[in-house]
Design an enzyme around this catalytic site. Structure first.
Site, PDB file in Angstrom:
ATOM      1  N   GLY A 203       0.827  -1.203   0.000  1.00 62.59           N
ATOM      2  CA  GLY A 203       0.000   0.000   0.000  1.00 62.59           C
ATOM      3  C   GLY A 203       0.856   1.245   0.000  1.00 62.59           C
ATOM      4  O   GLY A 203       2.051   1.178  -0.278  1.00 62.59           O
ATOM      5  N   ASN A 204       0.257   2.387   0.274  1.00 67.33           N
ATOM      6  CA  ASN A 204       1.024   3.633   0.346  1.00 67.33           C
ATOM      7  C   ASN A 204       0.430   4.524   1.431  1.00 67.33           C
ATOM      8  O   ASN A 204      -0.567   4.178   2.061  1.00 67.33           O
ATOM      9  CB  ASN A 204       1.057   4.324  -1.021  1.00 67.33           C
ATOM     10  CG  ASN A 204      -0.334   4.659  -1.508  1.00 67.33           C
ATOM     11  OD1 ASN A 204      -1.027   5.477  -0.914  1.00 67.33           O
ATOM     12  ND2 ASN A 204      -0.765   4.020  -2.584  1.00 67.33           N
ATOM     13  N   ARG A 205       1.079   5.665   1.638  1.00 67.94           N
ATOM     14  CA  ARG A 205       0.725   6.522   2.782  1.00 67.94           C
ATOM     15  C   ARG A 205      -0.441   7.471   2.532  1.00 67.94           C
ATOM     16  O   ARG A 205      -0.732   8.315   3.368  1.00 67.94           O
ATOM     17  CB  ARG A 205       1.932   7.374   3.171  1.00 67.94           C
ATOM     18  CG  ARG A 205       3.084   6.625   3.762  1.00 67.94           C
ATOM     19  CD  ARG A 205       4.224   7.605   3.984  1.00 67.94           C
ATOM     20  NE  ARG A 205       5.457   6.943   4.360  1.00 67.94           N
ATOM     21  CZ  ARG A 205       5.763   6.623   5.621  1.00 67.94           C
ATOM     22  NH1 ARG A 205       4.938   6.925   6.594  1.00 67.94           N
ATOM     23  NH2 ARG A 205       6.901   6.021   5.888  1.00 67.94           N
ATOM     24  N   SER A 206      -1.089   7.394   1.386  1.00 68.62           N
ATOM     25  CA  SER A 206      -2.142   8.379   1.099  1.00 68.62           C
ATOM     26  C   SER A 206      -3.314   8.259   2.078  1.00 68.62           C
ATOM     27  O   SER A 206      -3.836   7.172   2.310  1.00 68.62           O
ATOM     28  CB  SER A 206      -2.639   8.197  -0.334  1.00 68.62           C
ATOM     29  OG  SER A 206      -3.691   9.091  -0.559  1.00 68.62           O
ATOM     30  N   ALA A 270      -3.563   7.847  -4.894  1.00 69.61           N
ATOM     31  CA  ALA A 270      -2.213   7.316  -5.076  1.00 69.61           C
ATOM     32  C   ALA A 270      -2.382   5.857  -5.487  1.00 69.61           C
ATOM     33  O   ALA A 270      -2.851   5.032  -4.704  1.00 69.61           O
ATOM     34  CB  ALA A 270      -1.425   7.431  -3.789  1.00 69.61           C
TER      35      ALA A 270
END
Ligand code: CTP
Length: 396
Positions: A203-206, A270
């Site tokens: 995943g990502n930090r968005s 993102a």
């Protein structure tokens, strides 16, 4: 500012008490005008105590003050929450019969309706026509939220959260332009997740804050908003239709389908560029020897696909991308704008403490065939408004 809170007779009237508090606590002078039926749900003393003002329903009280005209004439904003099918019908027809309907006829300030009713009533052609009429005349009618209704029913018809209705009103009071009225916009928000096994993902930090700010500001500017949310845990913005997705594939499907009849598509999400080639069907155990390398494959580029589809179909939707860059921010952004075929690209520098999860953002908006626009650091809503101000004149 002087706010008139019209309350009509639906069970959601109790939520209007919270809305009233939000107005008074932020210093607004509120006059509550309930209908007779609203008083069956929440009594006059509650409205009087919370607003600190007299509460009247009929035009025959305090006649020497001519309240049936004065209240509307003097208002800076009229918000009707909840607005029943009946009050929407009366307002659309210009009918009167109580203080709320006369106020609606005499008000020359912005008027916001927050409807709440059962799905069948909301979907009925009569209600649809009344809502369309009110919108054509410049009122802001916030689409109800979907979810649990009175009794066992669920569907569109819920009154959105009072905080979110308040947020729309706050923006309207601050003079939000109505330049997206009658327009359909699609906003993607959050970050996609690609499953490795049933419990793990890439995943990502968005956080979704920027995409949600875009949805919120677009609603206040009159747009019909579809918000495609990838793994976001923020409160639902009032008036936006929310579609929840997890993976890039789901996001792609939702965006392409919503984009078909959209006037503008903003890809603030993102998106994971890669996903595991295979997804383990059971949890990968650490006892099963050395871990196998996770092999990745490229995900489709949704923004680039939107650009290609637009060129092919010739539909004039405005397409906006976001670019999160850590180095060579502007040069990378310019190349991305050209490569993805979008009209506008919001470029911001990201890093562990920049942009992600913070309420503030600073960005440069790159414009295809035009000069870049700098947006100084400020609330994500300000960046959202700056972006809509560039989108609006580009709409077909
Ligand atoms: N985007 C997309 N589909 C992808 C990847 C990105 O639609 N598979 C969109 C994002 O929503 C954003 C824009 O493309 O609006 C730019 O995203 P970014 O990650 O900065 O660009 P990439 O093309 O992935 O380029 P790179 O990561 O190599 O900088």
């Amino acid at each position: 500012m002087r706010v008139v809170l019209g309350v009509s007779g639906g069970i959601a009237a109790y939520k209007a008490c919270e809305l009233l508090r939000l107005f008074t606590e932020s210093g607004h002078e509120v006059r509550v005008v309930p209908t007779r039926d609203a008083l069956r749900f929440v009594g006059e003393p509650t409205w009087a105590a919370l607003s600190g003002n007299p509460v009247t329903t009929e035009v025959w009280e305090n006649v020497h003050e001519v309240p049936h005209v004065r209240i509307g004439q003097n208002a800076d904003l009229v918000i009707v929450a909840p607005a029943t099918a009946d009050v929407l019908a009366k307002a659309a027809q210009g009918l009167t019969g109580d203080l709320l309907t006369t106020t609606l006829l005499t008000a020359r300030c912005p008027v916001v309706f927050a409807p709440a009713m059962h799905t069948e009533m909301w979907d009925h052609p009569a209600t649809r026509a009344n809502v369309a009429t009110l919108r054509e005349r410049g009122a802001l009618v916030i689409d109800p939220a979907s979810g649990r209704l009175t009794g066992a029913d669920t569907g569109p018809g819920r009154l959105p959260d009072p905080e979110e209705i308040f947020e729309v009103c706050r923006r309207v009071l601050r003079g939000a332009p109505r330049d997206l009225a009658g327009r359909r916009v699609v906003v993607s928000a959050g970050g996609t997740r690609e499953a490795i096994d049933p419990v793990r993902f890439i995943g990502n930090r968005s956080s979704g804050l920027q995409g949600y700010a875009l949805a919120r500001t677009a609603v206040a500017r009159g747009a019909e908003v579809t918000l495609i949310a990838a793994n976001v845990t923020l409160p639902d913005p009032a008036g936006a239709k929310i579609v929840r997705v997890e993976s890039t594939e789901q996001l792609r499907e939702a965006v392409l389908s919503a984009a078909e009849d959209a006037d503008a598509v903003v890809m603030a999400a993102a998106v994971a560029d890669f996903r595991p080639v295979t997804r383990a069907t059971s949890k990968i155990k650490k006892t099963s020897g050395d871990p196998e390398a996770i092999r990745l494959t490229k995900n489709p580029d949704i923004l680039a696909e939107l650009g290609v589809r637009r060129t092919r179909a010739g539909n004039g939707a405005v397409i906006v991308g976001f670019a999160a860059e850590t180095d060579d921010v502007l040069a990378n952004g310019q190349a991305k704008l050209a490569r993805k075929g979008c009209d506008l690209l919001v470029v911001n520098q990201v890093g562990e403490h920049l942009a992600f999860g913070t309420p503030d953002n600073a960005a440069t908006i790159l414009v295809a065939g035009g000069e870049p626009v700098e947006v100084p650091r400020g609330p994500k809503e300000d960046l959202a408004d700056a972006l809509w101000s560039l989108v609006a004149p580009r709409l077909a």
